[in-house]
Motif scaffolding. Structure first.
Motif, PDB file in Angstrom:
ATOM      1  N   VAL A 206       0.845  -1.198   0.000  1.00  0.00           N
ATOM      2  CA  VAL A 206       0.000   0.000   0.000  1.00  0.00           C
ATOM      3  C   VAL A 206       0.879   1.246   0.000  1.00  0.00           C
ATOM      4  O   VAL A 206       0.644   2.197  -0.745  1.00  0.00           O
ATOM      5  N   GLU A 207       1.934   1.191   0.791  1.00  0.00           N
ATOM      6  CA  GLU A 207       2.859   2.322   0.881  1.00  0.00           C
ATOM      7  C   GLU A 207       3.530   2.559  -0.468  1.00  0.00           C
ATOM      8  O   GLU A 207       3.618   3.687  -0.958  1.00  0.00           O
ATOM      9  N   TYR A 208       3.955   1.456  -1.072  1.00  0.00           N
ATOM     10  CA  TYR A 208       4.605   1.507  -2.383  1.00  0.00           C
ATOM     11  C   TYR A 208       3.654   2.115  -3.423  1.00  0.00           C
ATOM     12  O   TYR A 208       4.027   2.989  -4.196  1.00  0.00           O
ATOM     13  N   ALA A 209       2.417   1.639  -3.390  1.00  0.00           N
ATOM     14  CA  ALA A 209       1.447   2.107  -4.380  1.00  0.00           C
ATOM     15  C   ALA A 209       1.150   3.596  -4.188  1.00  0.00           C
ATOM     16  O   ALA A 209       0.950   4.331  -5.145  1.00  0.00           O
ATOM     17  N   LYS A 210       1.153   4.009  -2.949  1.00  0.00           N
ATOM     18  CA  LYS A 210       0.904   5.423  -2.650  1.00  0.00           C
ATOM     19  C   LYS A 210       1.990   6.277  -3.285  1.00  0.00           C
ATOM     20  O   LYS A 210       1.721   7.309  -3.888  1.00  0.00           O
ATOM     21  N   ASN A 211       3.236   5.813  -3.152  1.00  0.00           N
ATOM     22  CA  ASN A 211       4.361   6.577  -3.695  1.00  0.00           C
ATOM     23  C   ASN A 211       4.347   6.602  -5.220  1.00  0.00           C
ATOM     24  O   ASN A 211       4.869   7.524  -5.831  1.00  0.00           O
ATOM     25  N   ARG A 212       3.777   5.556  -5.816  1.00  0.00           N
ATOM     26  CA  ARG A 212       3.760   5.484  -7.268  1.00  0.00           C
ATOM     27  C   ARG A 212       2.494   6.090  -7.870  1.00  0.00           C
ATOM     28  O   ARG A 212       2.165   5.828  -9.007  1.00  0.00           O
ATOM     29  N   ASP A 213       1.755   6.804  -7.076  1.00  0.00           N
ATOM     30  CA  ASP A 213       0.531   7.481  -7.538  1.00  0.00           C
ATOM     31  C   ASP A 213      -0.551   6.522  -8.017  1.00  0.00           C
ATOM     32  O   ASP A 213      -1.302   6.842  -8.931  1.00  0.00           O
ATOM     33  N   PHE A 214      -0.614   5.375  -7.436  1.00  0.00           N
ATOM     34  CA  PHE A 214      -1.758   4.513  -7.727  1.00  0.00           C
ATOM     35  C   PHE A 214      -2.963   5.063  -6.975  1.00  0.00           C
ATOM     36  O   PHE A 214      -2.817   5.679  -5.916  1.00  0.00           O
ATOM     37  N   THR A 215      -4.141   4.851  -7.521  1.00  0.00           N
ATOM     38  CA  THR A 215      -5.331   5.351  -6.828  1.00  0.00           C
ATOM     39  C   THR A 215      -6.068   4.245  -6.094  1.00  0.00           C
ATOM     40  O   THR A 215      -6.862   4.522  -5.205  1.00  0.00           O
ATOM     41  N   SER A 216      -5.846   3.010  -6.500  1.00  0.00           N
ATOM     42  CA  SER A 216      -6.436   1.909  -5.725  1.00  0.00           C
ATOM     43  C   SER A 216      -5.569   0.667  -5.828  1.00  0.00           C
ATOM     44  O   SER A 216      -4.789   0.514  -6.759  1.00  0.00           O
ATOM     45  N   VAL A 217      -5.756  -0.181  -4.855  1.00  0.00           N
ATOM     46  CA  VAL A 217      -5.088  -1.476  -4.844  1.00  0.00           C
ATOM     47  C   VAL A 217      -6.165  -2.539  -4.753  1.00  0.00           C
ATOM     48  O   VAL A 217      -7.109  -2.405  -3.972  1.00  0.00           O
ATOM     49  N   MET A 218      -6.036  -3.563  -5.588  1.00  0.00           N
ATOM     50  CA  MET A 218      -6.974  -4.683  -5.487  1.00  0.00           C
ATOM     51  C   MET A 218      -6.181  -5.933  -5.148  1.00  0.00           C
ATOM     52  O   MET A 218      -5.125  -6.173  -5.731  1.00  0.00           O
ATOM     53  N   VAL A 219      -6.700  -6.698  -4.224  1.00  0.00           N
ATOM     54  CA  VAL A 219      -6.031  -7.937  -3.841  1.00  0.00           C
ATOM     55  C   VAL A 219      -7.006  -9.082  -4.047  1.00  0.00           C
ATOM     56  O   VAL A 219      -8.126  -9.049  -3.537  1.00  0.00           O
ATOM     57  N   VAL A 220      -6.584 -10.053  -4.831  1.00  0.00           N
ATOM     58  CA  VAL A 220      -7.416 -11.238  -5.035  1.00  0.00           C
ATOM     59  C   VAL A 220      -6.901 -12.320  -4.114  1.00  0.00           C
ATOM     60  O   VAL A 220      -5.730 -12.681  -4.175  1.00  0.00           O
ATOM     61  N   HIS A 221      -7.758 -12.793  -3.279  1.00  0.00           N
ATOM     62  CA  HIS A 221      -7.345 -13.821  -2.336  1.00  0.00           C
ATOM     63  C   HIS A 221      -7.861 -15.173  -2.792  1.00  0.00           C
ATOM     64  O   HIS A 221      -9.030 -15.301  -3.138  1.00  0.00           O
ATOM     65  N   THR A 222      -6.976 -16.150  -2.847  1.00  0.00           N
ATOM     66  CA  THR A 222      -7.431 -17.480  -3.251  1.00  0.00           C
ATOM     67  C   THR A 222      -7.301 -18.447  -2.094  1.00  0.00           C
ATOM     68  O   THR A 222      -6.401 -18.336  -1.269  1.00  0.00           O
ATOM     69  N   ASN A 223      -8.200 -19.358  -2.085  1.00  0.00           N
ATOM     70  CA  ASN A 223      -8.176 -20.404  -1.071  1.00  0.00           C
ATOM     71  C   ASN A 223      -8.404 -21.725  -1.797  1.00  0.00           C
ATOM     72  O   ASN A 223      -9.363 -21.856  -2.558  1.00  0.00           O
ATOM     73  N   ARG A 224      -7.544 -22.645  -1.625  1.00  0.00           N
ATOM     74  CA  ARG A 224      -7.602 -23.929  -2.324  1.00  0.00           C
ATOM     75  C   ARG A 224      -7.721 -23.723  -3.830  1.00  0.00           C
ATOM     76  O   ARG A 224      -8.633 -24.231  -4.473  1.00  0.00           O
ATOM     77  N   ARG A 225      -6.880 -22.906  -4.358  1.00  0.00           N
ATOM     78  CA  ARG A 225      -6.790 -22.617  -5.786  1.00  0.00           C
ATOM     79  C   ARG A 225      -8.060 -22.001  -6.349  1.00  0.00           C
ATOM     80  O   ARG A 225      -8.295 -22.009  -7.532  1.00  0.00           O
TER      81      ARG A 225
END
Lengths: 400, 454
Positions: A206-225
């Motif tokens: 999140v910190e990295y994305a903030k510095n790179r001027d990203f406006t959002s971060v999406m995280v896809v979480h997988t469980n058992r593939r």
């Protein structure tokens, strides 16, 4: 059976006498009808008959009768409508089916268009001012009322001051359907970039994305593939929404799917009505650029229904078809009154492309991702102490 | 969680509360009538503007000319009248270091109820504390000329911490001591007379896995009105701690509450019960003598609780927070009395204690120096509600009697210096009784495994 017939009224007997010679078939029909009437009087339900064959016969008959009745009713209704149209009267009001969705009780948190505090610039609009304003101007102001949601974190993007830039990443262990889903998300969301998660902390990302001027971060979480959760983080200090992801169908599993172009999609958000829904809707809206490329004819839909957000991705096309001349049209043409020009009918055709999935909000966190010290704006809570709900809608709450 | 249908709330007794939100609005919620009145928003002061977000607020509800102070994001402090919200004056809080206001926002604000001898009634004293630990105590003289101008007659500034961020600050009832705590800053207490630090807490030892949890206090309060020596503090690692200055520097009692940071702590009038609210909207009452959870306040509250206020007379508390509801709860039954939806994220709530008194004495309004029209409307309001109020007042007498016992224990509410001395004497006596108890407690807490409140 004979006895029953005798019991039925004298008029029936007279009827029989007249028809007896004509046809036996009709007679039989009549008999059946009489029997039915009898049954209704005696209230013999099919479930009371013990012989299975007879029971199923009676049941089938009842069903058939119901069907006929229904058809008759529909016919009568259509006829009435047609007649009203011909006479130039106002057609009878259309019946609206009662669904769970439209019987929902509106609660106090539903955003209303004339809500003052939704917008910040309301005070610029004076009541006296409005009186003098032209209709167009009024509409524009009203629009400003709607759009003037300046107070929140997304206003800069939604007012097109920034273009959204999305970082998509996954959980640490990611395989099979996860990467496939991510690659499809990349094709859905313009200006999105995939970063390998590696072993980085999400807070660091999140910190990295903030510095790179990203406006959002999406995280896809997988469980058992299998992807099972989606986290959307607004940057730099926007809220964090945690969704449960289910019913994922990838593009290749959709029959007759299309392939999306690289045009910027149009966005359809429906039913995000309450204050919380509004906020989640704006969070989703801020993922996409606000100037859709209409030539691309690409639509991304987020449809909220009973707290489930359905995602669909389509391509559409308007086709102008010459409408087929039906028999009635031909007849009218013979009468010589109707214009000869072929009627043009515009038909919109849809082709689904891209993934299909359902989201359900689990929590909305104030600030960026922080599980330990985070403050929640809304959390899905299971409350164990239940009292008997009094209304249909009380069984479930509708936060969105 | 917003509901589609309203809960069957019994309604709350007549009261008046002020809420402050992130758009800088101040809303007055009033419940009128006998038991069972539904509270409503009666007034809204200020214009919606996100840059004027209210960061801290403080109230001084004295009988004559009650005031409240609001610290805004724009680095200004406004002092307004509690009766009709008229702006008395604004003070800018621009720091000398030249830091932008975002970096050094005001976290704590206290409007002193105690009048210094040499001061006129027109002036008031403010204590402000910023994130970086800069505390300033200023007495401000309001000018005769139009509202908005004020001159600072005296000011003292000092720094509470060298590093870290302050997150909570509180001034005790006698207004001689203040405590501060935050991220990387242990709870510390300052004597406001001499501006000296008199006590600092010590961080608890490493746990059995030799893991040290970093210090991060999110809320703190004094346990009882007449004793500045006991402090209850909530931490970011969802721990509630009781400190006793006279006993030791480490917490006397500490226990966990649920899984999200403790965002609000408020003390009861009885001097041992504490109400705690956390980041996921759980509200509970705890007996601090034993550290036992008395019970949770059940309701569909699902947004972080930012502020809890205790009614000075009635057995009612109010909580507000990010779910934009103000909820009134009964203390005894822990039942939701009613909830009001206020549309914005709320930051603070206060009760106006002399709401009923007001109705009986409409003459109070004369003292305010504000526009006549506002006063007139105010008076009319009072006249309308007059008959109801009388009933309530008579009813409340009974309650007063009930409360008397506790009040006597607490000492008189007046806060003149002489009384303070008396109080201190009384305190010493009290302390004599309490000390052995405390030792016991501390021993127990040492051998006790940290209780899981949930």
């Amino acid at each position: 059976m004979g006895g029953k017939r005798k019991k039925s009224g004298s008029e029936a007997a007279a009827e029989f006498e007249t028809d007896y010679e004509n046809e036996k078939y009709i007679n039989k029909e009549n008999k059946k009808q009489k029997k039915l009437v009898e049954e209704k009087k005696g209230e013999i339900l099919p479930s009371m008959i013990k012989n299975k064959e007879k029971r199923s016969a009676v049941h089938a008959k009842l069903k058939q009768e119901k069907k006929l009745e229904k058809r008759k009713k529909i016919k009568a209704r259509d006829a009435a409508e047609k007649r009203a149209l011909e006479l130039g009267e106002e057609p009878p009001p259309k019946n609206v089916p009662r669904t769970i969705e439209n019987t929902r009780e509106i609660d106090e948190t539903v955003c209303k268009p004339d809500d003052e505090e939704l917008s910040v610039r309301v005070n610029a609009v004076d009541v006296n001012d409005l009186k003098g304003a032209t209709n167009l101007e009024l509409r524009r102001r009203r629009k400003k009322l709607f759009a003037g949601n300046d107070a929140d974190e997304f206003s800069a993007i939604l007012k097109r001051e920034h273009t959204p830039k999305v970082l998509i990443t996954t959980c640490r262990f990611n395989s099979s359907r996860g990467p496939a889903f991510v690659s499809e998300l990349l094709s859905v969301i313009p200006n999105a970039q995939y970063y390998k998660r590696g072993t980085h902390d999400l807070k660091k990302i999140v910190e990295y994305a903030k510095n790179r001027d990203f406006t959002s971060v999406m995280v896809v979480h997988t469980n058992r593939r299998e992807p099972d959760a989606l986290v959307i983080i607004g940057l730099p200090d926007g809220p964090t929404a945690h969704f449960k992801l289910s019913k994922l169908v990838l593009r290749k599993d959709i029959k007759n799917h299309g392939n999306p172009t690289s045009h910027e999609p149009e966005l359809v958000l429906t039913n995000f009505t309450t204050r919380l829904g509004h906020r989640v809707g704006r969070l989703i809206q801020a993922l996409f650029p606000q100037d859709p490329n209409f030539r691309g004819r690409r639509v991304v839909t987020f449809h909220n229904q009973r707290d489930f957000i359905f995602f669909r991705h389509h391509r559409y096309i308007f086709e102008s078809k010459e409408s087929k001349q039906t028999d009635s049209d031909v007849k009218k043409a013979k009468n010589g009154k109707v214009e000869k020009a072929p009627q043009e009918k515009v038909v919109a055709r849809l082709q689904e492309c891209g993934p299909r999935f359902t989201l359900k909000l689990i929590s909305l966190q104030h600030g960026t991702f922080d599980t330990k010290g985070g403050e929640y704006e809304w959390v899905h809570k299971i409350i164990l102490k239940h009292r008997v709900p009094t209304t249909e809608n009380e069984v479930r709450d509708h936060p969105l | 969680m917003p509901r589609t249908t309203t809960l069957e709330c019994p309604g709350c007794p007549s009261l008046r509360a002020l809420t402050f939100d992130v758009l800088g609005l101040i809303k007055v919620v009033e419940a009128r009538g006998k038991e069972g009145g539904a509270p409503k928003v009666v007034e809204r002061w200020g214009e919606p503007d996100s840059s004027k977000c209210v960061l801290a607020a403080s109230i001084n509800d004295r009988k004559r000319d009650p005031l409240f102070a609001v610290a805004r994001k724009t680095d200004t402090i406004e002092v307004r009248s509690l009766v009709n919200g008229d702006l008395r004056f604004t003070v800018s809080n621009v720091s000398d270091a030249g830091l932008p206001p975002e970096d050094d926002a005001v976290v704590g604000l206290h409007l002193f109820a105690k009048q210094k001898l040499e001061q006129t009634s027109r002036s008031c004293t403010l204590l402000t504390c910023t994130t970086k630990g800069k505390v300033s105590m200023r007495s401000i003289e309001a000018n005769e000329s139009p509202a908005g101008s004020a001159s600072i007659s005296s000011s003292r500034t000092w720094s509470v911490c060298a590093s870290g961020n302050i997150f909570c600050s509180k001034v005790d009832e006698s207004e001689n001591y203040a405590l501060f705590g935050g991220k990387g800053v242990e709870v510390n207490m300052w004597d406001l007379e001499n501006c000296t630090k008199i006590w600092t807490a010590k961080s608890p030892p490493k746990n059995s896995l030799s893991i040290f949890t970093p210090t991060w206090f999110t809320s703190a309060t004094f346990l009882s009105k007449d004793d500045h020596r006991k402090i209850v503090a909530g931490t970011n690692s969802h721990q509630v701690r009781l400190y006793d200055i006279s006993a030791q520097r480490r917490p006397v009692i500490s226990f966990d509450f649920r899984e999200t940071p403790i965002k609000a702590v408020a003390q009861d009038l009885n001097g041992y019960t504490v109400y705690i609210g956390n980041g996921s909207g759980d509200l509970a009452s705890v007996d601090m003598r034993t550290g036992k959870l008395l019970g949770c306040f059940l309701g569909k509250c699902s947004g972080s609780i930012r502020s809890i206020a205790m009614h000075p007379e009635l057995p009612v508390i109010a909580s507000c927070g990010l779910d934009s509801y103000v909820r009134f709860w009964d203390i005894k039954t822990r039942q939701l009395l009613s909830a009001v939806y206020l549309k914005q994220h709320l930051t603070n709530i206060f009760f106006d204690s002399n709401f009923d008194d007001e109705a009986l004495k409409p003459a109070v309004a004369d003292t305010s120096l504000n526009s006549q029209s506002a006063n007139e409307t105010e008076i009319r309001d009072k006249e309308e509600t007059l008959p109801l109020k009388r009933k309530n007042a008579s009813k409340k007498d009974g309650r007063h009697k009930k409360k008397k016992e506790t009040k006597e224990n607490e000492g008189s509410g007046d806060v003149s210096i002489e009384n303070d001395r008396c109080n201190k004497k009384a305190l010493k006596e009290n302390k004599g009784d309490e000390k052995p108890k405390l030792k016991k407690k501390s021993k127990r807490s040492k051998c006790e495994v940290v209780e899981d409140a949930s």
